[in-house]
Design an enzyme around this catalytic site. Sequence first.
Site, PDB file in Angstrom:
ATOM      1  CE  LYS A  45      -3.328  -1.190  -0.615  1.00  0.00           C
ATOM      2  NZ  LYS A  45      -3.614  -1.929  -1.890  1.00  0.00           N
ATOM      3  CB  SER A  46       4.319   1.940   0.092  1.00  0.00           C
ATOM      4  OG  SER A  46       4.155   1.476   1.416  1.00  0.00           O
ATOM      5  N   GLY A  47       2.515   2.360  -2.902  1.00  0.00           N
ATOM      6  CA  GLY A  47       2.682   2.918  -4.250  1.00  0.00           C
ATOM      7  C   GLY A  47       3.249   1.915  -5.249  1.00  0.00           C
ATOM      8  CB  THR A  48       3.286  -1.821  -5.235  1.00  0.00           C
ATOM      9  OG1 THR A  48       3.291  -1.739  -3.818  1.00  0.00           O
ATOM     10  CG2 THR A  48       4.218  -2.892  -5.732  1.00  0.00           C
ATOM     11  CG  HIS A 101       4.778  -6.299  -1.098  1.00  0.00           C
ATOM     12  ND1 HIS A 101       4.886  -4.995  -1.512  1.00  0.00           N
ATOM     13  CD2 HIS A 101       3.560  -6.719  -1.533  1.00  0.00           C
ATOM     14  CE1 HIS A 101       3.800  -4.659  -2.180  1.00  0.00           C
ATOM     15  NE2 HIS A 101       2.987  -5.677  -2.206  1.00  0.00           N
ATOM     16  NE  ARG A 123       0.136   6.448   0.709  1.00  0.00           N
ATOM     17  CZ  ARG A 123      -1.054   6.049   0.261  1.00  0.00           C
ATOM     18  NH1 ARG A 123      -1.273   4.763  -0.030  1.00  0.00           N
ATOM     19  NH2 ARG A 123      -2.032   6.916   0.080  1.00  0.00           N
ATOM     20  CB  SER A 131      -3.882   2.549   1.718  1.00  0.00           C
ATOM     21  OG  SER A 131      -4.002   1.955   0.464  1.00  0.00           O
ATOM     22  CG  MET A 225      -2.129   4.488 -13.337  1.00  0.00           C
ATOM     23  SD  MET A 225      -0.845   4.464 -12.080  1.00  0.00           S
ATOM     24  CE  MET A 225      -1.305   2.947 -11.256  1.00  0.00           C
ATOM     25  NE  ARG A 250      -8.238   4.026   0.296  1.00  0.00           N
ATOM     26  CZ  ARG A 250      -8.245   5.124   1.065  1.00  0.00           C
ATOM     27  NH1 ARG A 250      -9.378   5.621   1.487  1.00  0.00           N
ATOM     28  NH2 ARG A 250      -7.107   5.706   1.429  1.00  0.00           N
ATOM     29  CE  LYS A 251     -11.167   9.530   0.311  1.00  0.00           C
ATOM     30  NZ  LYS A 251     -11.213  10.204   1.619  1.00  0.00           N
ATOM     31  N   GLY A 252      -5.721   7.926  -3.674  1.00  0.00           N
ATOM     32  CA  GLY A 252      -4.491   8.394  -4.299  1.00  0.00           C
ATOM     33  C   GLY A 252      -4.025   9.750  -3.804  1.00  0.00           C
TER      34      GLY A 252
HETATM   35  P1  A3P Z   1      -5.068   4.699  -1.377  1.00  0.00           P
HETATM   36  O1  A3P Z   1      -5.749   3.460  -0.895  1.00  0.00           O
HETATM   37  O2  A3P Z   1      -4.645   5.598  -0.266  1.00  0.00           O
HETATM   38  O3  A3P Z   1      -5.835   5.411  -2.433  1.00  0.00           O
HETATM   39  P2  A3P Z   1      -0.050  -0.422  -3.622  1.00  0.00           P
HETATM   40  O4  A3P Z   1      -0.055  -0.355  -5.102  1.00  0.00           O
HETATM   41  O5  A3P Z   1       1.330  -0.480  -3.018  1.00  0.00           O
HETATM   42  O6  A3P Z   1      -0.947  -1.511  -3.130  1.00  0.00           O
HETATM   43  O7  A3P Z   1      -0.624   0.946  -3.075  1.00  0.00           O
HETATM   44  C1  A3P Z   1      -1.962   1.308  -3.324  1.00  0.00           C
HETATM   45  C2  A3P Z   1      -2.111   2.778  -3.010  1.00  0.00           C
HETATM   46  O8  A3P Z   1      -1.433   3.555  -4.012  1.00  0.00           O
HETATM   47  C3  A3P Z   1      -3.583   3.198  -3.033  1.00  0.00           C
HETATM   48  O9  A3P Z   1      -3.680   4.242  -2.062  1.00  0.00           O
HETATM   49  C4  A3P Z   1      -3.705   3.710  -4.454  1.00  0.00           C
HETATM   50  O10 A3P Z   1      -4.815   4.552  -4.687  1.00  0.00           O
HETATM   51  C5  A3P Z   1      -2.388   4.452  -4.585  1.00  0.00           C
HETATM   52  N1  A3P Z   1      -2.042   4.744  -5.986  1.00  0.00           N
HETATM   53  C6  A3P Z   1      -2.001   3.881  -7.026  1.00  0.00           C
HETATM   54  N2  A3P Z   1      -1.737   4.546  -8.166  1.00  0.00           N
HETATM   55  C7  A3P Z   1      -1.620   5.862  -7.845  1.00  0.00           C
HETATM   56  C8  A3P Z   1      -1.376   7.056  -8.592  1.00  0.00           C
HETATM   57  N3  A3P Z   1      -1.235   7.039  -9.911  1.00  0.00           N
HETATM   58  N4  A3P Z   1      -1.331   8.232  -7.921  1.00  0.00           N
HETATM   59  C9  A3P Z   1      -1.490   8.268  -6.576  1.00  0.00           C
HETATM   60  N5  A3P Z   1      -1.736   7.182  -5.813  1.00  0.00           N
HETATM   61  C10 A3P Z   1      -1.809   5.979  -6.447  1.00  0.00           C
END
Ligand code: A3P
Length: 287
Positions: A45-48, A101, A123, A131, A225, A250-252
Site C-alpha cells: 500500500k505504499s505505491g507499488t 514486498h 509512504r 489504505s 492511471m 481508492r483515493k491516491g
Molecule cells: P489509497 O488506498 O490511499 O488510495 P499499492 O499499489 O502499493 O498496493 O498501493 C496502493 C495505493 O497507491 C492506493 O492508495 C492507491 O490509490 C495508490 N495509488 C495507485 N496509483 C496511484 C497514482 N497514480 N497516484 C497516486 N496514488 C496511487
Amino acid sequence: MTEEELYTTYKGVYLPKVVHSTESLKYYEEFSFRPDDILIVTYPKSGTTWMQEIVPLILSQGDPELVDTVPNWDRVPWLEETRACDLNLDQRPSPRVFITHFKYDMMSTGFFKVKPRVIYVMRNPRDVFTSYFHFSRMASYLVTPGTQAEFLHKFLDGKAIFGSWFDHVKGWMSSAEQQHIMYISYEEMILDLEASVTRMAQFLDTPLDSEMIRKITDRCVFKNMKKNKMSNYSLVPSTMMDQNVSEFLRKGIAGDWKNHLTVAEAEHFDEFYQKKMQDVKYNFFWD
Ligand code: A3P
C-alpha cells in the site's frame, strides 16, 4: 476467516496462502538476478502499482504500448507471488523489472550476491494503514480487518501481511547496498511527479527529454492511471477483489489518514512511531 486459515508464516511474517505457495517462495529463493535488473521494493500500500506504471514508461521512453496491453502483474511481476513461476522470467530481455514486498532480511542469497538496482518506495505509515484497512475489506484472500481500532493494533504489532512497516523501512534504510538503492517517498511523487520521474530516469540511466517526462507524468497521475484497465485491477474477479466494497485505486492522496484516525488513535500512532523510529536518522517527508 482467520490468520490460521488464510495465511502461512514465512520468515516470521504472515503471507496469504493463495498468492504465495511453497513453490513460489522456493522459486523466489532460487531466483537468478542480473546486475541490470530493477527491483521495486515496497511495503504493501505504499505505491507499488503506481511504480508498475511509471518504471516501464521510463524504460520505453514514454511509449505506452506495454502499459496499455499487459496487466501490471505480468508487466512488472511480483517475484514472490505464484504467477512469477509461470512467466519464464529468465527469457525476458534486460533490463527486467520486478516488485517485491519482502523486508531486507528476507531477501535471497542471490539478491545479495548480484546486487541489482533497487527503487525503495516508502509512504507515511498512517496513510499506509488507512489504505491497508480498506484493502483488507475488499480482498477476499486477506483476513477481514475488523474495526479500525482492531486493525490498528495488528498493523502496529506487525500482524498484517508482510509484517511490520517499521521493520520494513528500518531494514531497507540501513541496507549495506545503498549505492544500488534509490529511496523515494509516495509523498514526493504526489508533490512533484515530474521531478520524481526525472530522478528515477537518472537513476535508471535512461535519458528523457522534457516532453517525454511530461507525457509519462500525465499518464501516471491518479485520475488518468485509474482509467487503465491493465492497471486498475478491474480484470481481477470480484470474488478475489470486490471493488464495490473499496476500489484498489481508492483515493491516491497524501494525508487521507486525517479523515479516518480518531484523535486518540492518531496520538497512539505518534507515540508508537516515535518509540520505534527514534534511532533512524533520516528526514522522512512526513516527519
Ligand atoms: P489509497 O488506498 O490511499 O488510495 P499499492 O499499489 O502499493 O498496493 O498501493 C496502493 C495505493 O497507491 C492506493 O492508495 C492507491 O490509490 C495508490 N495509488 C495507485 N496509483 C496511484 C497514482 N497514480 N497516484 C497516486 N496514488 C496511487
